[in-house]
Design a protein around this motif. Structure first.
Motif, PDB file in Angstrom:
ATOM      1  N   ASP A  51       0.818  -1.211   0.000  1.00 35.15           N
ATOM      2  CA  ASP A  51       0.000   0.000   0.000  1.00 35.15           C
ATOM      3  C   ASP A  51       0.852   1.262   0.000  1.00 35.15           C
ATOM      4  O   ASP A  51       0.394   2.331  -0.422  1.00 35.15           O
ATOM      5  N   ALA A  52       2.088   1.158   0.475  1.00 37.82           N
ATOM      6  CA  ALA A  52       2.994   2.307   0.500  1.00 37.82           C
ATOM      7  C   ALA A  52       3.770   2.462  -0.806  1.00 37.82           C
ATOM      8  O   ALA A  52       4.539   3.421  -0.948  1.00 37.82           O
ATOM      9  N   GLY A  53       3.585   1.540  -1.749  1.00 34.44           N
ATOM     10  CA  GLY A  53       4.197   1.714  -3.061  1.00 34.44           C
ATOM     11  C   GLY A  53       5.142   0.641  -3.541  1.00 34.44           C
ATOM     12  O   GLY A  53       5.243   0.404  -4.757  1.00 34.44           O
ATOM     13  N   PRO A  54       5.895  -0.044  -2.656  1.00 34.52           N
ATOM     14  CA  PRO A  54       6.854  -1.024  -3.161  1.00 34.52           C
ATOM     15  C   PRO A  54       6.199  -2.242  -3.809  1.00 34.52           C
ATOM     16  O   PRO A  54       5.058  -2.599  -3.493  1.00 34.52           O
ATOM     17  N   ARG A  55       6.937  -2.857  -4.691  1.00 33.62           N
ATOM     18  CA  ARG A  55       6.606  -4.210  -5.133  1.00 33.62           C
ATOM     19  C   ARG A  55       7.191  -5.161  -4.094  1.00 33.62           C
ATOM     20  O   ARG A  55       8.399  -5.120  -3.815  1.00 33.62           O
ATOM     21  N   VAL A  56       6.366  -6.005  -3.517  1.00 32.18           N
ATOM     22  CA  VAL A  56       6.783  -6.882  -2.429  1.00 32.18           C
ATOM     23  C   VAL A  56       6.728  -8.329  -2.910  1.00 32.18           C
ATOM     24  O   VAL A  56       5.681  -8.794  -3.383  1.00 32.18           O
ATOM     25  N   VAL A  57       7.847  -9.025  -2.780  1.00 31.78           N
ATOM     26  CA  VAL A  57       7.960 -10.409  -3.223  1.00 31.78           C
ATOM     27  C   VAL A  57       8.465 -11.249  -2.053  1.00 31.78           C
ATOM     28  O   VAL A  57       9.539 -10.990  -1.518  1.00 31.78           O
ATOM     29  N   ALA A  58       7.680 -12.237  -1.648  1.00 28.00           N
ATOM     30  CA  ALA A  58       8.090 -13.197  -0.627  1.00 28.00           C
ATOM     31  C   ALA A  58       8.286 -14.551  -1.284  1.00 28.00           C
ATOM     32  O   ALA A  58       7.471 -14.960  -2.121  1.00 28.00           O
ATOM     33  N   ILE A  59       9.353 -15.249  -0.929  1.00 31.95           N
ATOM     34  CA  ILE A  59       9.655 -16.523  -1.588  1.00 31.95           C
ATOM     35  C   ILE A  59       9.776 -17.660  -0.585  1.00 31.95           C
ATOM     36  O   ILE A  59       9.969 -17.448   0.608  1.00 31.95           O
ATOM     37  N   ASP A  60       9.651 -18.874  -1.101  1.00 30.11           N
ATOM     38  CA  ASP A  60      10.104 -20.072  -0.407  1.00 30.11           C
ATOM     39  C   ASP A  60      11.538 -20.317  -0.842  1.00 30.11           C
ATOM     40  O   ASP A  60      11.837 -20.318  -2.052  1.00 30.11           O
ATOM     41  N   GLN A  61      12.423 -20.549   0.103  1.00 23.82           N
ATOM     42  CA  GLN A  61      13.783 -20.909  -0.272  1.00 23.82           C
ATOM     43  C   GLN A  61      13.814 -22.316  -0.877  1.00 23.82           C
ATOM     44  O   GLN A  61      12.842 -23.076  -0.797  1.00 23.82           O
ATOM     45  N   ARG A  62      14.929 -22.656  -1.472  1.00 20.09           N
ATOM     46  CA  ARG A  62      15.111 -23.989  -2.056  1.00 20.09           C
ATOM     47  C   ARG A  62      14.745 -25.077  -1.031  1.00 20.09           C
ATOM     48  O   ARG A  62      15.251 -25.095   0.087  1.00 20.09           O
ATOM     49  N   GLY A  63      13.819 -25.956  -1.423  1.00 19.94           N
ATOM     50  CA  GLY A  63      13.433 -27.062  -0.555  1.00 19.94           C
ATOM     51  C   GLY A  63      12.375 -26.719   0.475  1.00 19.94           C
ATOM     52  O   GLY A  63      11.946 -27.599   1.229  1.00 19.94           O
ATOM     53  N   GLN A  64      11.934 -25.472   0.532  1.00 15.67           N
ATOM     54  CA  GLN A  64      10.873 -25.078   1.446  1.00 15.67           C
ATOM     55  C   GLN A  64       9.519 -25.128   0.740  1.00 15.67           C
ATOM     56  O   GLN A  64       9.383 -24.606  -0.368  1.00 15.67           O
ATOM     57  N   TYR A  65       8.551 -25.701   1.367  1.00 14.78           N
ATOM     58  CA  TYR A  65       7.152 -25.718   0.940  1.00 14.78           C
ATOM     59  C   TYR A  65       6.990 -25.941  -0.562  1.00 14.78           C
ATOM     60  O   TYR A  65       7.093 -27.060  -1.039  1.00 14.78           O
ATOM     61  N   GLN A  66       6.810 -24.881  -1.360  1.00 14.90           N
ATOM     62  CA  GLN A  66       6.483 -25.042  -2.776  1.00 14.90           C
ATOM     63  C   GLN A  66       7.654 -24.774  -3.723  1.00 14.90           C
ATOM     64  O   GLN A  66       7.464 -24.799  -4.940  1.00 14.90           O
ATOM     65  N   SER A  67       8.857 -24.547  -3.190  1.00 21.19           N
ATOM     66  CA  SER A  67      10.045 -24.435  -4.044  1.00 21.19           C
ATOM     67  C   SER A  67      10.745 -25.783  -4.108  1.00 21.19           C
ATOM     68  O   SER A  67      10.975 -26.414  -3.072  1.00 21.19           O
ATOM     69  N   PRO A  68      11.070 -26.262  -5.318  1.00 20.49           N
ATOM     70  CA  PRO A  68      11.688 -27.589  -5.442  1.00 20.49           C
ATOM     71  C   PRO A  68      12.989 -27.684  -4.664  1.00 20.49           C
ATOM     72  O   PRO A  68      13.760 -26.726  -4.576  1.00 20.49           O
ATOM     73  N   GLY A  69      13.227 -28.864  -4.098  1.00 21.88           N
ATOM     74  CA  GLY A  69      14.473 -29.144  -3.407  1.00 21.88           C
ATOM     75  C   GLY A  69      15.312 -30.144  -4.176  1.00 21.88           C
ATOM     76  O   GLY A  69      15.022 -30.484  -5.322  1.00 21.88           O
ATOM     77  N   THR A  70      16.356 -30.612  -3.544  1.00 23.68           N
ATOM     78  CA  THR A  70      17.268 -31.585  -4.131  1.00 23.68           C
ATOM     79  C   THR A  70      17.814 -32.461  -3.015  1.00 23.68           C
ATOM     80  O   THR A  70      17.776 -32.076  -1.840  1.00 23.68           O
ATOM     81  N   ASP A  71      18.330 -33.636  -3.389  1.00 27.21           N
ATOM     82  CA  ASP A  71      18.948 -34.513  -2.401  1.00 27.21           C
ATOM     83  C   ASP A  71      20.408 -34.168  -2.150  1.00 27.21           C
ATOM     84  O   ASP A  71      21.050 -34.789  -1.298  1.00 27.21           O
ATOM     85  N   ASP A  72      20.948 -33.201  -2.867  1.00 27.67           N
ATOM     86  CA  ASP A  72      22.359 -32.838  -2.753  1.00 27.67           C
ATOM     87  C   ASP A  72      22.579 -31.979  -1.509  1.00 27.67           C
ATOM     88  O   ASP A  72      22.085 -30.846  -1.444  1.00 27.67           O
ATOM     89  N   PRO A  73      23.329 -32.474  -0.513  1.00 26.00           N
ATOM     90  CA  PRO A  73      23.560 -31.668   0.692  1.00 26.00           C
ATOM     91  C   PRO A  73      24.233 -30.333   0.396  1.00 26.00           C
ATOM     92  O   PRO A  73      23.975 -29.336   1.075  1.00 26.00           O
ATOM     93  N   GLY A  74      25.078 -30.319  -0.633  1.00 24.97           N
ATOM     94  CA  GLY A  74      25.802 -29.094  -0.964  1.00 24.97           C
ATOM     95  C   GLY A  74      24.922 -27.962  -1.431  1.00 24.97           C
ATOM     96  O   GLY A  74      25.342 -26.800  -1.429  1.00 24.97           O
ATOM     97  N   ALA A  75      23.680 -28.274  -1.812  1.00 28.83           N
ATOM     98  CA  ALA A  75      22.772 -27.233  -2.297  1.00 28.83           C
ATOM     99  C   ALA A  75      22.207 -26.389  -1.169  1.00 28.83           C
ATOM    100  O   ALA A  75      21.599 -25.347  -1.429  1.00 28.83           O
ATOM    101  N   TYR A  76      22.401 -26.819   0.087  1.00 26.69           N
ATOM    102  CA  TYR A  76      21.768 -26.147   1.212  1.00 26.69           C
ATOM    103  C   TYR A  76      22.766 -25.435   2.127  1.00 26.69           C
ATOM    104  O   TYR A  76      22.408 -25.048   3.238  1.00 26.69           O
ATOM    105  N   THR A  77      23.997 -25.259   1.676  1.00 22.29           N
ATOM    106  CA  THR A  77      24.910 -24.443   2.461  1.00 22.29           C
ATOM    107  C   THR A  77      24.424 -22.999   2.431  1.00 22.29           C
ATOM    108  O   THR A  77      23.697 -22.580   1.513  1.00 22.29           O
TER     109      THR A  77
END
Length: 290
Positions: free
Chosen positions: A64-90
């Motif tokens: 309402d104050a003017g900005p474009r506001v974007v909230a995301i799920d990080q990799r592997g959270q809720y609706q963002s795809p994840g991976t089995d690679d541990p290195g992807a989550y550092t």
């Protein structure tokens, strides 16, 4: 507190559910201006076990104050795809994700990270300060999560994330909470949302994000050296990183500090009007990054 328990993450808002495609993958988002017709761009990053919906009560207040506001799920959270690679989550890889999202959204983004999301947002700014107009650390700390109930929960859950499965872990946690006579379960539809969000995430993400929460070093001096304007904002009664630790972090950063009354660890949910006012005032007066 200003948002009833019955709404919180299910608070109505006008943001559009979409996916943001980057060179590092696709990220689920809530976007108040998906056509990109706003000047200021704000990117909101949730914490451990969280999601973009953790900012639902803030979306209309900020937009309402003017900005474009974007909230995301990080990799592997809720609706963002994840991976089995541990290195992807550092923290470094997750920070690189935020840089990619920011570069997709626009030339200079105001970045907000809540709790674990603050550690990731800090890594993003350290990796590419030029991508960000400012950084807000919301209920986050200078390094690893200190001893206390939240750390104990992560340590207890980690060995069982894969053998028990997320459904059983979530239900067991709810059963344990129910033994506390002061505990009040979330009402519907919030209750169903919270369970669905947890079980939809990646066990690998929870495992390796959790390890970051327990091992992240203090990088305050490095962050200050970037020259990116920074706000430290937290609830007066925060029960993760202590208010004292966050105040000391703000002092060492030379950052603006705002304490949100009637809030614990999630001021965006617990007192959204005061949190929105603090964010908007900071963005309005923050000097350009050096």
């Amino acid at each position: 507190m200003d948002v009833p328990q019955i709404t919180r993450q299910t608070t109505p808002h006008r943001a559009v559910r979409r996916e943001i495609a980057t060179e590092r993958g696709r990220f689920a988002a809530l976007d108040t201006a998906p056509d990109g017709d706003a000047g200021m761009i704000v990117l909101l990053v949730p914490g451990y076990t969280g999601s973009k919906e953790d900012f639902a009560p803030l979306l209309n207040l900020l937009a309402d104050a003017g900005p474009r506001v974007v909230a995301i799920d990080q990799r592997g959270q809720y609706q963002s795809p994840g991976t089995d690679d541990p290195g992807a989550y550092t923290v470094h890889e997750l920070g690189a994700d935020l840089v990619a999202v920011a570069r997709t959204l626009g030339p200079s983004v105001h970045l907000v990270g809540h709790s674990f999301g603050g550690l990731v947002a800090r890594a993003a700014v350290l990796a590419d300060p030029s991508a960000f107009a400012s950084l807000t650390l919301m209920s986050s700390g200078p390094g690893e999560l200190p001893a206390g109930p939240r750390r104990a929960v992560i340590e207890a859950a980690e060995p069982h994330l894969h053998d028990m499965g997320l459904e059983r872990i979530y239900d067991a946690g709810q059963q344990a909470l129910a033994k506390d006579p002061t505990w009040q379960p979330a009402p519907e539809p919030l209750r169903s949302f919270l369970r669905q969000r947890f079980v939809s995430g990646s066990a690998h993400a929870l495992q390796h994000m959790g390890r970051t929460m327990l091992t992240e070093p203090d990088r305050v001096a490095d962050l200050r050296a970037t020259g990116v304007p920074t706000l430290v904002v937290y609830g007066r009664d925060d029960n993760a990183w202590s208010p004292e630790a966050q105040s000391d972090m703000a002092l060492r950063l030379g950052a603006r500090e705002v304490i949100i009354d009637d809030a614990l660890h999630s001021p965006a949910i617990e007192n959204p009007p005061a949190t929105a006012r603090a964010l908007l005032a900071f963005w309005e007066t923050a000097p350009p990054a050096s």
